[in-house]
Design an enzyme around this catalytic site. Structure first.
Site, PDB file in Angstrom:
ATOM      1  N   ASP A 141      20.110  50.484  53.823  1.00 56.32           N
ATOM      2  CA  ASP A 141      20.555  51.778  53.274  1.00 56.32           C
ATOM      3  C   ASP A 141      19.489  52.689  53.566  1.00 56.32           C
ATOM      4  O   ASP A 141      18.070  52.402  53.677  1.00 56.32           O
ATOM      5  CB  ASP A 141      21.272  51.660  52.045  1.00 56.32           C
TER       6      ASP A 141
ATOM      7  N   ASP B  24      29.841  46.334  52.320  1.00 56.71           N
ATOM      8  CA  ASP B  24      28.957  45.622  51.478  1.00 56.71           C
ATOM      9  C   ASP B  24      29.279  45.820  49.906  1.00 56.71           C
ATOM     10  O   ASP B  24      29.783  47.013  49.509  1.00 56.71           O
ATOM     11  CB  ASP B  24      27.538  46.089  51.773  1.00 56.71           C
TER      12      ASP B  24
ATOM     13  N   CYS C 158      39.001  25.485  48.315  1.00 52.13           N
ATOM     14  CA  CYS C 158      37.654  26.011  48.578  1.00 52.13           C
ATOM     15  C   CYS C 158      36.652  24.929  49.124  1.00 52.13           C
ATOM     16  O   CYS C 158      36.731  23.955  48.536  1.00 52.13           O
ATOM     17  CB  CYS C 158      37.005  26.763  47.605  1.00 52.13           C
TER      18      CYS C 158
ATOM     19  N   CYS D 276      33.579  25.415  49.464  1.00 50.15           N
ATOM     20  CA  CYS D 276      31.998  25.545  49.078  1.00 50.15           C
ATOM     21  C   CYS D 276      31.511  24.387  48.261  1.00 50.15           C
ATOM     22  O   CYS D 276      32.266  23.812  47.546  1.00 50.15           O
ATOM     23  CB  CYS D 276      31.848  26.813  48.435  1.00 50.15           C
TER      24      CYS D 276
ATOM     25  N   CYS E 143      32.957  24.091  44.797  1.00 48.19           N
ATOM     26  CA  CYS E 143      34.246  23.502  44.503  1.00 48.19           C
ATOM     27  C   CYS E 143      34.116  22.100  45.044  1.00 48.19           C
ATOM     28  O   CYS E 143      35.080  21.423  44.433  1.00 48.19           O
ATOM     29  CB  CYS E 143      35.119  24.336  45.451  1.00 48.19           C
TER      30      CYS E 143
ATOM     31  N   HIS F 228      29.901  30.153  45.617  1.00 47.47           N
ATOM     32  CA  HIS F 228      31.530  30.227  45.775  1.00 47.47           C
ATOM     33  C   HIS F 228      32.011  31.719  46.037  1.00 47.47           C
ATOM     34  O   HIS F 228      32.897  31.773  46.978  1.00 47.47           O
ATOM     35  CB  HIS F 228      32.160  29.722  44.330  1.00 47.47           C
TER      36      HIS F 228
HETATM   37 ZN   LIG Z   1      34.411  27.611  46.044  1.00 47.99          ZN
END
Ligand SMILES: [Zn+2]
Length: 375
Positions: free
Chosen positions: A92, A266, A304, A306, A309, A335
């Site tokens: 930025d 963002d 999920c 990730c 999870c 996550h």
């Molecule tokens: Zn997750």
């Protein structure tokens, strides 16, 4: 051949999907950029950020110029090398954070002088200095230096501020010069006023940029007002360049913005809320601090993939958060970033297949169901 480009691959209503190409890699759009304020996405290794699916990170000029300093980063090989992220970085301009974080600001036609929120030292930012800092950092996508008034603001204030930002946009363009492989984005201002937004878009088009940001939103106006502005603002910008909505947002803000023709966003939200025990899932927000999770062996979201999870229970996340363990913020941030990137990927696929409306209906239906019931 140009070193950077933007290729629109598909449109569905006003939603678009495409690819921004840079020498450091491709950015699939709609894109969500995790925020790496101080040359790190807090709690995440860069390779882990990449694993979530991020193509690009955002760095903050204001923070980096104060600490460790742009000249120092340049001596150490630039921001990519310094933070071990070889893919694209957008920085930025510093304008927004000077206004929100520093003290004793003095705004003139030339720029802004201010005192650092870190150590009280005196600094100056102008279009020229902002371009210099972003060049020293080695940013791939550089943002023009602008002024962002807080909303609500009266029309006269918005008008004066927008016109100042347009003069600064021209100075940013002049100072940026010709830098093959790097892109410069202009920033549309004008608050929620359609005619001021149109005037700003026209001024930016006349100068000519590689992409166009919609600035001055998500500053407290609320989702309805923001969507109202996004019903016209993206359409005022060139069709063949990326459009970036700065500082947005929650998952439903992001879906609504993409629907209205935004290509990039963002926000600190997925990482910041991860550190305060908040998780974002397909079913909405989960507060892992809540006692209902203490004995719950199920993952945050059973679909999920990730690490949080795949390998940990809600009970574990609840425990490490309550115990103040670092891994709590790390896993929840991972996550959340994973969820955000999966959301972007789902939208890109839906747009490519011409089924964005169906995607949107499913998105809202799933959230309306709410979190899984306590055991
Ligand atoms: Zn997750």
């Amino acid at each position: 051949m140009a070193l950077t480009s933007f290729d629109l691959k598909a449109r569905d209503g006003r939603a678009r999907c495409g690819v921004i190409s840079t020498p450091r890699g491709e950015i699939r759009t709609p894109a969500f950029m995790p925020v790496g304020t101080a040359a790190t996405v807090k709690g995440m290794m860069p390779e882990s950020v990449r694993e979530t699916g991020a193509d690009i990170l955002l760095g903050n000029t204001y923070h980096l110029m104060l600490r460790p300093g742009a000249e120092r980063v340049a001596r150490l090989g630039g921001l990519h090398r310094f933070m071990n992220w070889e893919r694209p970085i957008l920085t930025d301009s510093g304008g927004f954070q000077v206004m929100s974080l520093s003290s004793l600001r003095k705004l003139t036609e030339e720029g802004v002088t201010f005192r650092s929120h870190v150590d009280g030292s005196k600094h100056m930012l102008s279009p020229e200095r902002s371009m210099e800092i972003q060049r020293l950092l080695g940013s791939d996508i550089v943002m023009a230096f602008d002024e962002c008034p807080a909303l609500p603001a009266d029309r006269r204030r918005l008008e004066e501020s927008m016109r100042l930002s347009m003069r600064w946009a021209q100075r940013s363009r002049d100072a940026f010069g010709d830098r093959p492989g790097h892109m410069l984005f202009g920033i549309q201002q004008g608050g929620l006023e359609e005619d001021l937004r149109a005037e700003s878009a026209e001024a930016l088009r006349a100068i000519g940029f590689d992409g166009y940001a919609i600035g001055g939103l998500a500053v407290g106006e609320g989702q309805e007002a923001m969507f109202g502005c996004l019903d016209f603002a993206p359409g005022q910008l060139p069709e063949d360049k990326p459009r970036y909505l700065m500082g947005v947002g929650k998952p439903d803000d992001i879906v609504g913005a993409v629907k209205r023709g935004v290509d990039m966003m963002d926000c600190v939200l997925p990482s910041r809320s991860g550190r305060t025990g908040q998780a974002w899932t397909r079913r909405g927000q989960v507060n892992i601090k809540n006692a209902r999770h203490a004995d719950d062996p199920r993952p945050l979201d059973e679909t999920c993939t990730c690490p949080a999870c795949r390998s940990y229970s809600r009970a574990y996340l609840h425990h490490v958060y309550r115990a103040g363990e670092m891994i709590a913020g790390m896993l929840l941030t991972w996550h959340n970033l994973h969820y955000y990137q999966e959301l972007m990927q789902s939208m890109r696929e839906a747009i490519a297949k011409g089924r964005f409306a169906a995607f949107e209906a499913e998105f809202h239906a799933r959230r309306a169901d709410g979190d899984i019931l306590p055991l």
